[in-house]
Design a protein around this motif. Sequence first.
Motif, short mmCIF file in Angstrom:
data_model
loop_
_atom_site.label_atom_id
_atom_site.label_comp_id
_atom_site.label_asym_id
_atom_site.label_seq_id
_atom_site.Cartn_x
_atom_site.Cartn_y
_atom_site.Cartn_z
N GLY A 63 -2.91 -9.99 10.73
CA GLY A 63 -1.82 -9.28 9.76
C GLY A 63 -0.86 -10.03 8.95
N ARG A 64 -0.07 -9.37 8.20
CA ARG A 64 0.78 -10.12 7.02
C ARG A 64 1.98 -10.68 7.78
NH1 ARG A 64 3.71 -7.78 1.72
NH2 ARG A 64 4.57 -9.80 1.04
N SER A 65 2.57 -10.01 8.87
CA SER A 65 3.66 -10.57 9.56
C SER A 65 3.38 -11.72 10.04
CB SER A 65 4.44 -9.64 10.55
OG SER A 65 3.36 -9.46 11.54
N ARG A 66 2.11 -12.18 10.68
CA ARG A 66 1.77 -13.32 11.52
C ARG A 66 1.45 -14.24 10.17
NH1 ARG A 66 2.29 -17.16 15.06
NH2 ARG A 66 0.36 -17.92 15.70
N TRP A 67 0.71 -14.03 9.28
CA TRP A 67 0.52 -14.97 8.05
C TRP A 67 1.65 -15.59 7.68
CZ3 TRP A 67 -2.36 -10.73 4.65
CH2 TRP A 67 -3.40 -10.04 5.60
N PRO A 199 -7.75 5.68 2.80
CA PRO A 199 -7.88 5.04 1.53
C PRO A 199 -6.58 4.04 1.49
CG PRO A 199 -7.33 7.33 1.38
CD PRO A 199 -7.56 7.14 2.69
N LEU A 200 -6.57 2.99 0.56
CA LEU A 200 -5.58 2.33 0.31
C LEU A 200 -4.91 2.43 -1.07
CD1 LEU A 200 -6.71 -1.01 1.99
CD2 LEU A 200 -4.96 0.50 2.94
N ALA A 201 -3.75 2.23 -1.11
CA ALA A 201 -3.23 2.31 -2.71
C ALA A 201 -3.17 0.95 -3.26
CB ALA A 201 -1.89 3.06 -2.62
N ASP A 207 -0.56 -6.28 2.01
CA ASP A 207 -0.61 -6.08 3.25
C ASP A 207 -1.91 -6.23 3.96
OD1 ASP A 207 1.92 -5.83 3.87
OD2 ASP A 207 2.13 -3.68 3.10
N HIS A 208 -3.04 -6.11 3.15
CA HIS A 208 -4.64 -6.13 3.61
C HIS A 208 -5.32 -7.15 2.96
CE1 HIS A 208 -4.39 -2.22 5.77
NE2 HIS A 208 -3.42 -2.01 4.77
N VAL A 209 -4.92 -7.83 1.89
CA VAL A 209 -5.49 -9.11 1.51
C VAL A 209 -4.91 -10.14 1.70
CG1 VAL A 209 -6.33 -10.12 -0.71
CG2 VAL A 209 -6.94 -7.87 -0.42
N TRP A 246 -11.69 -23.34 0.38
CA TRP A 246 -10.19 -23.02 0.60
C TRP A 246 -9.79 -21.69 0.35
CZ3 TRP A 246 -8.52 -26.55 3.76
CH2 TRP A 246 -9.09 -27.91 3.68
N VAL A 247 -9.09 -21.19 1.02
CA VAL A 247 -8.67 -19.73 0.71
C VAL A 247 -6.80 -19.93 0.46
CG1 VAL A 247 -8.31 -17.30 1.68
CG2 VAL A 247 -10.30 -18.66 2.13
N VAL A 248 -6.67 -19.59 -0.72
CA VAL A 248 -5.10 -19.81 -1.11
C VAL A 248 -4.64 -18.42 -0.58
CG1 VAL A 248 -3.50 -20.26 -2.91
CG2 VAL A 248 -5.70 -21.27 -2.82
N PRO A 249 -3.49 -18.69 -0.03
CA PRO A 249 -2.74 -17.23 0.27
C PRO A 249 -1.99 -16.78 -0.53
CG PRO A 249 -1.93 -19.26 2.00
CD PRO A 249 -2.72 -19.65 0.76
N LEU A 250 -1.96 -15.44 -0.84
CA LEU A 250 -1.39 -14.68 -1.84
C LEU A 250 0.05 -15.19 -1.95
CD1 LEU A 250 -2.21 -11.09 -1.61
CD2 LEU A 250 -3.29 -12.60 -2.89
#
Length: 409
Positions: A63-67, A199-201, A207-209, A246-250
């Motif tokens: 999850g995002r806090s760990r990222w 569902p996601l808004a 928070d999910h990608v 490579w995956v570039v973080p948001l």
Amino acid sequence: MTWLAVPEGTPFGLTNLPYGVFSTADAAPRVGVRIGDQVLDLAAALDDPVFAEPALNGFLAQGRSRWDEVRARVTELLTDERWRGTVEPALLPLDRVRLHLPFAVGDYVDFYASEHHASNIGRMFRSDSEPLTPNWKHLPIGYHGRSGTVVVSGTPVVRPNGQRKAPTDAAPGFGPCRRLDIEAEVGFVVGAGTEPGQPLAPADFADHVFGVCLVNDWSARDIQAWEYVPLGPFLGKSFATSVSPWVVPLAALEHARVAPPVQAPQPLPYLTGGRPWGLDLDLEVRLNGHVVSRPPYASMYWTPAQMLAHMTVNGATVRPGDLFASGTVSGPEKDQRGSLMELSWGGQDPITLPDGTTRSFLEDGDEVVISATAPGPDGTRIGLGEVAGRILPAADHPHFSQQDPKEQS
């Protein structure tokens, strides 16, 4: 500033820090972060077993806090001289490692989010009607692809066999694809998952990608044209989809965020809200080393946040490692089209390469490389790397001559 010597103007500086999976001659695949022309072995640098795994999925699930925590810690390690002795042994030159598929792909969904691309295709195939289908500006159109044939950049692509039927043919034939194409796309890698019925808004996107990669959705246009009515793409798409390593973080793309094009009519409420996620990414497509297109992602009509919202509005789940892609990125100008189908206008206007040869679609031996950059802080550029693939001849089929004898002539 980092204590590490990195090339001046590198698109892989401290403000990027993309994640990938690498191996060496004496060690199994594991997770690393790219800095300049080196890879930081995160399992060694952070002493965290989640990074000793051969895919990013375990980390994505945290999850995002760990990222954010890991990004901050890696930045500290690379900027604070106190950690130099710990970090230097965990750095490896990029040219001494092998790069792998960065995440185990769960579900794969491909969208059709460029108005310019959809309009071009509509004009080619529905010249007597409106280019866009009636639903196009009401929802992000997409289809579920085949996750098992998603491959990392550099993996050769074998020309697919399949059924084809030209409008002038009395019956379908079988054989190698004759209209093999590319689709220059941007992919989005899901981190935190959801429960069934959740569902996601659009506001939930970050928070999910976890991040962004480049995608080439190879397409067999002649196979696709014969099979896609009434259920859509199948064998014309499922043989291979290439992604960048490579995956570039948001978090690295904050300076690339822009307002998307105005959407009219106004989308339904489940597709609105939150800060817009338009992205100013500059793509470049090279065919055999020659630049044939520079598609601008900022022109995309539907945003990735809206794609995620639509993908889950019926209660479908997302999981760590799910991948969804934008569909072909095309701009308003001819040299901004992200597929050969558009660049050659269905073969009517072939591309001329510097050696004098022409292309409407790909030939065996052709290599396609898609790269991209984005704005970073203080005028810098963020690199998304590249996704490359070379076309190999179609494999022999045991029933080829029985199915389509005319192919032998």
